[in-house]
Design a protein around this motif. Structure first.
Motif, PDB file in Angstrom:
ATOM      1  N   GLU A   1     -16.736   5.746  -7.648  1.00 15.82           N
ATOM      2  CA  GLU A   1     -16.465   7.184  -6.832  1.00 15.82           C
ATOM      3  C   GLU A   1     -17.247   7.098  -5.003  1.00 15.82           C
ATOM      4  O   GLU A   1     -15.987   7.502  -4.435  1.00 15.82           O
ATOM      5  N   VAL A   2     -18.521   6.414  -5.354  1.00 16.55           N
ATOM      6  CA  VAL A   2     -18.522   6.235  -3.475  1.00 16.55           C
ATOM      7  C   VAL A   2     -17.311   5.049  -3.252  1.00 16.55           C
ATOM      8  O   VAL A   2     -17.146   5.991  -1.514  1.00 16.55           O
ATOM      9  N   LEU A   3     -16.888   4.409  -3.223  1.00 10.97           N
ATOM     10  CA  LEU A   3     -15.707   2.975  -2.671  1.00 10.97           C
ATOM     11  C   LEU A   3     -13.987   4.407  -2.427  1.00 10.97           C
ATOM     12  O   LEU A   3     -13.714   4.905  -1.758  1.00 10.97           O
ATOM     13  N   ALA A   4     -14.236   5.211  -3.402  1.00 12.24           N
ATOM     14  CA  ALA A   4     -12.847   5.786  -3.453  1.00 12.24           C
ATOM     15  C   ALA A   4     -13.283   6.873  -2.446  1.00 12.24           C
ATOM     16  O   ALA A   4     -12.820   7.450  -1.702  1.00 12.24           O
ATOM     17  N   ARG A   5     -14.173   7.828  -1.902  1.00  9.21           N
ATOM     18  CA  ARG A   5     -14.571   9.091  -1.809  1.00  9.21           C
ATOM     19  C   ARG A   5     -14.684   7.978   0.320  1.00  9.21           C
ATOM     20  O   ARG A   5     -14.252   8.742   0.911  1.00  9.21           O
ATOM     21  N   ASP A   6     -15.610   7.688   0.461  1.00  2.00           N
ATOM     22  CA  ASP A   6     -15.774   6.793   0.865  1.00  2.00           C
ATOM     23  C   ASP A   6     -16.061   5.653   1.734  1.00  2.00           C
ATOM     24  O   ASP A   6     -16.120   5.115   3.121  1.00  2.00           O
TER      25      ASP A   6
ATOM     26  N   ALA B   1     -10.628   3.808  -5.245  1.00  2.00           N
ATOM     27  CA  ALA B   1     -11.348   1.984  -4.840  1.00  2.00           C
ATOM     28  C   ALA B   1     -10.967   0.588  -5.251  1.00  2.00           C
ATOM     29  O   ALA B   1     -11.262   0.277  -4.523  1.00  2.00           O
ATOM     30  N   LEU B   2     -10.765   0.666  -5.649  1.00  2.00           N
ATOM     31  CA  LEU B   2      -9.441  -0.727  -6.393  1.00  2.00           C
ATOM     32  C   LEU B   2      -9.117  -0.908  -4.655  1.00  2.00           C
ATOM     33  O   LEU B   2      -9.089  -2.362  -4.299  1.00  2.00           O
ATOM     34  N   LEU B   3      -8.321  -0.729  -3.974  1.00  2.00           N
ATOM     35  CA  LEU B   3      -7.441  -0.483  -2.747  1.00  2.00           C
ATOM     36  C   LEU B   3      -8.222  -0.947  -1.780  1.00  2.00           C
ATOM     37  O   LEU B   3      -8.446  -1.834  -1.256  1.00  2.00           O
ATOM     38  N   GLU B   4      -9.148   0.047  -1.924  1.00  2.00           N
ATOM     39  CA  GLU B   4     -10.949  -0.403  -0.675  1.00  2.00           C
ATOM     40  C   GLU B   4     -11.646  -1.419  -0.870  1.00  2.00           C
ATOM     41  O   GLU B   4     -11.529  -2.315   0.023  1.00  2.00           O
ATOM     42  N   LEU B   5     -11.791  -1.707  -1.961  1.00  2.00           N
ATOM     43  CA  LEU B   5     -12.155  -3.384  -2.991  1.00  2.00           C
ATOM     44  C   LEU B   5     -10.651  -4.482  -2.100  1.00  2.00           C
ATOM     45  O   LEU B   5     -11.443  -5.369  -1.717  1.00  2.00           O
ATOM     46  N   ARG B   6     -10.379  -4.206  -2.301  1.00  2.00           N
ATOM     47  CA  ARG B   6      -9.013  -5.347  -1.607  1.00  2.00           C
ATOM     48  C   ARG B   6      -8.503  -5.877  -0.417  1.00  2.00           C
ATOM     49  O   ARG B   6      -8.882  -7.129   0.095  1.00  2.00           O
ATOM     50  N   LEU B   7      -8.898  -3.754   0.516  1.00  2.00           N
ATOM     51  CA  LEU B   7      -9.092  -4.076   1.503  1.00  2.00           C
ATOM     52  C   LEU B   7     -10.219  -5.153   1.894  1.00  2.00           C
ATOM     53  O   LEU B   7     -10.500  -6.143   3.209  1.00  2.00           O
ATOM     54  N   GLU B   8     -11.646  -4.811   1.222  1.00  2.00           N
ATOM     55  CA  GLU B   8     -13.137  -5.619   1.339  1.00  2.00           C
ATOM     56  C   GLU B   8     -12.802  -7.318   1.076  1.00  2.00           C
ATOM     57  O   GLU B   8     -13.101  -7.945   2.285  1.00  2.00           O
ATOM     58  N   ALA B   9     -11.862  -7.114   0.351  1.00  2.00           N
ATOM     59  CA  ALA B   9     -11.422  -8.734  -0.299  1.00  2.00           C
ATOM     60  C   ALA B   9     -11.202  -9.322   1.220  1.00  2.00           C
ATOM     61  O   ALA B   9     -11.279 -10.951   1.241  1.00  2.00           O
ATOM     62  N   THR B  10     -10.765  -9.154   1.977  1.00  2.00           N
ATOM     63  CA  THR B  10     -10.272  -9.748   3.427  1.00  2.00           C
ATOM     64  C   THR B  10     -10.702 -10.258   4.045  1.00  2.00           C
ATOM     65  O   THR B  10     -10.776 -11.307   4.879  1.00  2.00           O
ATOM     66  N   ARG B  11     -12.067 -10.105   4.200  1.00  2.00           N
ATOM     67  CA  ARG B  11     -13.396  -9.784   5.076  1.00  2.00           C
ATOM     68  C   ARG B  11     -14.858 -10.899   4.131  1.00  2.00           C
ATOM     69  O   ARG B  11     -15.122 -11.406   4.351  1.00  2.00           O
ATOM     70  N   ARG B  12     -14.247 -11.109   2.745  1.00  2.00           N
ATOM     71  CA  ARG B  12     -15.196 -11.721   1.534  1.00  2.00           C
ATOM     72  C   ARG B  12     -14.524 -12.269   0.875  1.00  2.00           C
ATOM     73  O   ARG B  12     -14.153 -11.792  -0.395  1.00  2.00           O
TER      74      ARG B  12
END
Length: 191
Positions: free
Chosen positions: A17-22, A105-116
Motif C-alpha cells: 500500500e505504501v509503495l502504491a501510494r508514496d 506497487a509492482l510498477l514501482e518495484l520494477r522502476l526501483e529494479a533499474t537501480r537495484r
C-alpha cells in the motif's frame, strides 16, 4: 528477526500500500509501521533491511494476483476455444485491476529494479517463472494458439492495465474490454 507469519504478511501488505501510494522512495520502515497500525519499530524487527522488504513485497504481490480455485476451475470448464480464451483474458484484466495498489506497487518495484541489481534479479526470475507457468498452463489447457500468443497477450495486456490504472480517462472500461477481445481475435487462431 521476528517470525510471526500473520504479522509479517500484514507488514508486507502494508508495504504494498505504501509503495502504491508514496512510491519506492516513500517506503520506509516507519511508513510501513503506520500503514499496518503497529508500534513504531515493528517492521525493522521483521525485515533485515529495505531491500528485504522490497523483495518480499514483490513476492507477495504475485501471491495476491493469483487466481482463486473457483476461477481456475472455471478456466478448465467448457469448450477450450477462442471465446473461452477471451473470457479468461477479460477475467485476468479485471482481477489485476481490482488489486490496483498491488499492480501500482509492482510498477514501482520494477522502476526501483533499474537501480537495484538484486531486486532486478528477483523480479526477472519471478516474471520469467510467471510467463513459463502461463505458457505451460496454456499448452496443457487445449486452448488454441501457441506460446508466442501467450507472451504477446501478456505484454499487451500488461500495458493496457498500466493505462487503466494510471490514465483511467484514456479509455472507457467498455473500450478496454473491446480491445482485449480484438487482441485475442487477432493473436489466437480460431481452431
Amino acid at each position: 528477526m521476528r517470525t510471526n507469519p500473520e504479522r509479517r504478511r500484514a507488514l508486507v501488505d502494508a508495504a504494498i500500500e505504501v509503495l502504491a501510494r508514496d512510491g519506492a522512495r516513500g517506503l520506509t520502515f516507519r511508513a510501513v509501521d503506520v500503514a499496518a497500525s503497529v508500534p513504531v519499530g515493528t517492521a525493522s524487527n521483521y525485515f533485515s533491511n529495505r531491500d528485504d522488504l522490497l523483495t518480499q513485497a514483490g513476492g507477495r504481490i504475485y501471491e495476491r494476483l493469483l487466481p482463486d480455485d473457483a476461477t481456475m476451475a472455471q478456466s478448465r470448464s467448457g469448450t477450450q476455444d477462442r471465446a473461452k480464451y477471451a473470457e479468461l483474458m477479460h477475467e485476468l484484466v479485471e482481477r489485476i485491476t481490482a488489486f490496483n495498489t498491488g499492480f501500482l506497487a509492482l510498477l514501482e518495484l520494477r522502476l526501483e529494479a533499474t537501480r537495484r541489481p538484486a531486486l532486478r534479479s528477483v523480479l526477472t526470475e519471478r516474471v520469467r517463472q510467471d510467463m513459463e507457468v502461463n505458457v505451460a498452463y496454456h499448452a496443457a489447457s487445449g486452448l488454441p494458439g501457441d506460446a508466442d500468443a501467450v507472451i504477446m497477450l501478456y505484454m499487451a495486456l500488461n500495458w493496457l492495465i498500466v493505462d487503466r490504472l494510471t490514465l483511467p480517462d484514456l479509455l472507457t472500461p467498455e473500450r478496454s474490454r473491446e480491445l482485449v477481445s480484438i487482441l485475442v481475435e487477432r493473436l489466437v487462431p480460431e481452431g
